[in-house]
Design a protein around this motif. Sequence first.
Motif, PDB file in Angstrom:
ATOM      1  N   SER A  86      -1.859   5.801  -2.837  1.00  9.62           N
ATOM      2  CA  SER A  86      -2.791   4.846  -3.440  1.00  9.62           C
ATOM      3  C   SER A  86      -3.880   4.487  -2.439  1.00  9.62           C
ATOM      4  CB  SER A  86      -2.046   3.581  -3.879  1.00  9.62           C
ATOM      5  OG  SER A  86      -2.956   2.618  -4.369  1.00  9.62           O
ATOM      6  N   GLU A 142      -1.666  -3.065  -3.700  1.00  8.96           N
ATOM      7  CA  GLU A 142      -1.165  -3.707  -4.907  1.00  8.96           C
ATOM      8  C   GLU A 142      -0.616  -5.084  -4.547  1.00  8.96           C
ATOM      9  OE1 GLU A 142       0.682   0.198  -7.120  1.00  8.96           O
ATOM     10  OE2 GLU A 142       1.781  -0.653  -5.431  1.00  8.96           O
ATOM     11  N   GLN A 192       0.856  -1.183   0.000  1.00 11.97           N
ATOM     12  CA  GLN A 192       0.000   0.000   0.000  1.00 11.97           C
ATOM     13  C   GLN A 192       0.895   1.237   0.000  1.00 11.97           C
ATOM     14  OE1 GLN A 192      -3.705  -0.155   0.613  1.00 11.97           O
ATOM     15  NE2 GLN A 192      -3.660   1.919  -0.160  1.00 11.97           N
TER      16      GLN A 192
END
Length: 410
Positions: A271, A275, A267
């Motif tokens: 964001s 991911e 993370q």
Amino acid sequence: MRAPWAALLMGAACACAGMPNLPGLPGRRSEAPTASLAAPAALRAESGELRQVPLVWQPVRSPEVAGYAVERAGREGHFERVAVVRGRYRTGWVDRDESLSDATAYRYRVRSIAPDGGTSEAASPIAKAATAGAPPPPRGLEVISQLPRRVAVQWRPSSDPRVTGYVVERSPSAEGPFLELARLSGRFHTTWVDNGLGDLRVFYYRVAARNAAGLVGRPGRAAQAVTKAEPLPPIGLRVEDKKLGVNLLVWDHNVEEDVAGYRLLRQRQDSRKPELVATLGPDATRARDEDVGSGEEISYRVVVFDDDGLSSRPSDPVRVQSEAYALAATSAKGGIALSWNPRSKEGYGHARVYRLGLLRRRELARVAGGTFVDADVEPGHRYRYAVVLERPDGTRAPASTAVEAHYASP
């Protein structure tokens, strides 16, 4: 209908279905009795049929008999003529009146009828029968627990040939209320799977039988089932090592026996969604993240999944500030002096130095070591720089974070 009665009742059905009255024979009306006619004997009424009662009696062997009148009464009611059967040897009839109720007792008697319509004064002995009630619950209910987000339910088929299907019900409590989930067709359709359930959920199931008349019996005793629990979140997530552009993370192995693998999630600060860094096998307890910026702050979590595809909640996060260049820029005699950590032990041989503009960057130099002086500067101006380390094979580290310096007059 019972097998020994089949031949008699087949003929009886033909004799009664849609028949007109015999000449002089009434339908449901009362007629003057004829004392000389003998009454039929050995009347039998079959119980347990669905909203019908089969009747069979012995024929009267007298040419004065042209048929028979069937009379019916409820448990406490009066007898009423319900059918006329023509033919001396037509000695069977099935009461299929729409007014017949389930699980209800009825009484029957039969009188002889003469060709002129006269009815015997005497009647046969009374025969009693009851219609079938609701079918009993099926036996042998079993539920299969610990399945992923589903429960399998099975039971033994009903021994009652009049059963045509089953009703499956579910409740989150043993006391109910129970919700009907499915109506299954077929006496031997005795399995059902309840899909789309949550993890580690407790449910109670019960099953009732349904007969050909659509009557549903009482359900049997409920059986408890529990869906499979999701794996526990991994524990012990930590940073084992950091290098420029690389973070190495480790965690403890999960205790479940059916672990299928792990997912490492990243993370970034800018964001909103994590991911996926890597998907690893069941024995893996470490992973490398090679896509991190210099000095970037990142949060990591690990998720474990099992052989059935169930995933755990993410582990507690680990926040990491990735390794940086330690890049600095200062105003010095002769220009702006830059310094950084060359990280030669990590295999880097030189650095590319960039001046950052509004829309583009310009490479100033490719130097070994960890210092550089930008002499192409003017007093009173501010300049921004970044550095990228490079290995002899051409692979590069992520760019450094930008630094800014004001060049003062010498």
